[in-house]
Enzyme design. Structure first.
Site, PDB file in Angstrom:
ATOM      1  N   PRO A   2      18.163  -5.403  23.033  1.00  0.00           N
ATOM      2  CA  PRO A   2      17.574  -4.707  24.181  1.00  0.00           C
ATOM      3  C   PRO A   2      17.701  -3.193  24.036  1.00  0.00           C
ATOM      4  O   PRO A   2      18.732  -2.679  23.611  1.00  0.00           O
ATOM      5  CB  PRO A   2      18.409  -5.218  25.360  1.00  0.00           C
ATOM      6  CG  PRO A   2      18.935  -6.531  24.914  1.00  0.00           C
ATOM      7  CD  PRO A   2      19.170  -6.396  23.442  1.00  0.00           C
ATOM      8  N   GLU A   3      16.628  -2.493  24.378  1.00  0.00           N
ATOM      9  CA  GLU A   3      16.631  -1.044  24.320  1.00  0.00           C
ATOM     10  C   GLU A   3      16.779  -0.475  25.729  1.00  0.00           C
ATOM     11  O   GLU A   3      16.942  -1.220  26.693  1.00  0.00           O
ATOM     12  CB  GLU A   3      15.352  -0.549  23.630  1.00  0.00           C
ATOM     13  CG  GLU A   3      15.263  -1.017  22.189  1.00  0.00           C
ATOM     14  CD  GLU A   3      14.139  -0.351  21.412  1.00  0.00           C
ATOM     15  OE1 GLU A   3      13.615   0.681  21.867  1.00  0.00           O
ATOM     16  OE2 GLU A   3      13.775  -0.887  20.345  1.00  0.00           O
ATOM     17  N   HIS A 101      26.712 -21.065  27.475  1.00  0.00           N
ATOM     18  CA  HIS A 101      26.925 -19.705  26.988  1.00  0.00           C
ATOM     19  C   HIS A 101      27.238 -18.729  28.129  1.00  0.00           C
ATOM     20  O   HIS A 101      27.214 -17.521  27.920  1.00  0.00           O
ATOM     21  CB  HIS A 101      25.700 -19.226  26.217  1.00  0.00           C
ATOM     22  CG  HIS A 101      25.348 -20.090  25.040  1.00  0.00           C
ATOM     23  ND1 HIS A 101      26.220 -20.312  23.995  1.00  0.00           N
ATOM     24  CD2 HIS A 101      24.216 -20.797  24.754  1.00  0.00           C
ATOM     25  CE1 HIS A 101      25.642 -21.121  23.112  1.00  0.00           C
ATOM     26  NE2 HIS A 101      24.440 -21.419  23.543  1.00  0.00           N
ATOM     27  N   ARG A 123      24.835 -15.465  21.273  1.00  0.00           N
ATOM     28  CA  ARG A 123      25.310 -14.971  19.983  1.00  0.00           C
ATOM     29  C   ARG A 123      26.628 -14.211  20.086  1.00  0.00           C
ATOM     30  O   ARG A 123      27.260 -13.913  19.079  1.00  0.00           O
ATOM     31  CB  ARG A 123      24.254 -14.064  19.353  1.00  0.00           C
ATOM     32  CG  ARG A 123      22.905 -14.749  19.163  1.00  0.00           C
ATOM     33  CD  ARG A 123      21.941 -13.835  18.441  1.00  0.00           C
ATOM     34  NE  ARG A 123      20.573 -14.301  18.551  1.00  0.00           N
ATOM     35  CZ  ARG A 123      19.523 -13.713  17.991  1.00  0.00           C
ATOM     36  NH1 ARG A 123      19.709 -12.612  17.277  1.00  0.00           N
ATOM     37  NH2 ARG A 123      18.319 -14.188  18.148  1.00  0.00           N
ATOM     38  N   LYS A 166      15.922  20.382   9.902  1.00  0.00           N
ATOM     39  CA  LYS A 166      16.229  18.974   9.637  1.00  0.00           C
ATOM     40  C   LYS A 166      15.182  18.364   8.704  1.00  0.00           C
ATOM     41  O   LYS A 166      14.006  18.266   9.060  1.00  0.00           O
ATOM     42  CB  LYS A 166      16.286  18.206  10.960  1.00  0.00           C
ATOM     43  CG  LYS A 166      17.113  16.944  10.920  1.00  0.00           C
ATOM     44  CD  LYS A 166      17.241  16.371  12.327  1.00  0.00           C
ATOM     45  CE  LYS A 166      18.340  15.344  12.455  1.00  0.00           C
ATOM     46  NZ  LYS A 166      19.650  15.783  12.055  1.00  0.00           N
TER      47      LYS A 166
END
Length: 293
Positions: A2-3, A101, A123, A166
């Site tokens: 997830p972001e 879970h 997981r 950069k």
């Protein structure tokens, strides 16, 4: 994984049940997730009131009235969902994952009655850690994070200061959590497409010799904000394991312009190019070589 938009969506979904509630009981069903759960976890938090529920980058921060702060990360498959406290197994919405879970259960007395907030993680790559308000800003997970892509601190001038000199490609620079906190692979690809910028372009090319942002860096800054705002409004992208706190799916994946669209025509009107996939720093990058330069 997830972001930021997914984590922000979860935070907003949990806020009504958790903020202002007293943690009546904490049930810990295993000793660890990715890391060991906090020592004396239940004893330290039971009876405490939740003052606020915040987000920093991809971390959920639960602030308690004794100035304890729970730092929670969803990992690859973690999710929270809200259940009715009075009837075991009765959920406000259909549950999304196997209950074997369910590893941590928060039983809450809130302004609108009792509720259970359940953390499920097949997981077990997620984690929960405890710190204090005083130590939070210096916590190893927090102290080096860059600006939020949703706040006023993100500006073209700020990025110019970080991109000057950069040599790294734009994709790598934007994924650097010390520059922008919480910006992940999906939304970097989408923002670069919106800004017509190649992920392979050197970050320094968007900065003048005097250190000022060029116009295309202004475009990129606006694109990052727009993509994140749109993804949050859509409830995030439900890829693999992500769901919202009510068990429903996010829908931003239906709006992808580049991500996971290898070989498909570019969605930009009049472009005529096709989406290509390359690997940068071990991660897939999707872009249109015809219109992203």
């Amino acid at each position: 994984m997830p972001e930021l938009p997914e984590v922000e969506t979860v935070r907003r979904g949990l806020q009504p049940a958790m903020e202002g509630a007293v943690l009546r009981r904490l049930e810990q069903r295993r000793p660890d997730l990715r890391f060991a759960l906090p020592e004396n976890f239940a004893e330290r938090l039971e009876g405490r009131r939740i003052v606020s529920l915040r987000r920093r980058a991809k971390y959920l921060l639960v602030h308690f009235d004794d100035e304890s702060v729970l730092i929670s990360h969803l990992g690859m498959s973690g999710s929270y969902h809200v259940a009715d406290a009075g009837t075991p197994g009765q959920f406000h919405h259909d549950r999304s994952k196997d209950e074997k879970h369910d590893h941590v259960v928060f039983e809450l007395d809130g302004p609108d009655g009792r509720a259970r907030v359940i953390y499920n993680d097949p997981r077990r790559f997620g984690f929960m850690l405890l710190t204090s308000e005083e130590a939070l800003d210096d916590h190893p997970l927090i102290r080096d994070l860059g600006v939020e892509p949703t706040g006023n601190a993100l500006s073209a001038q700020y990025l110019a200061g970080r991109f000057a000199g950069k040599k790294a490609p734009l994709k790598a620079a934007l994924l650097d959590q010390k520059i922008i906190a919480g910006l992940g692979n999906i939304y970097v690809c989408e923002a670069l497409w919106r800004a017509h910028l190649s992920p392979r372009r050197a970050a320094r090319t968007l900065v003048t010799g005097a250190g000022a942002p060029v116009a295309r860096l202004e475009d990129l800054t606006r694109a990052i904000r727009a993509v994140i705002d749109a993804a949050i409004a859509a409830g995030g992208s439900s890829l693999r394991d992500h769901r919202q706190a009510d068990g429903t799916l996010g829908y931003f994946q239906h709006s992808f312009s580049t991500y996971d669209r290898e070989g498909e025509p570019c969605a930009r009107s009049g472009c005529g190019g096709y989406i290509r996939r390359i690997v940068q720093s071990g991660r897939s990058t999707f872009f249109c070589p015809a219109c992203q330069r």
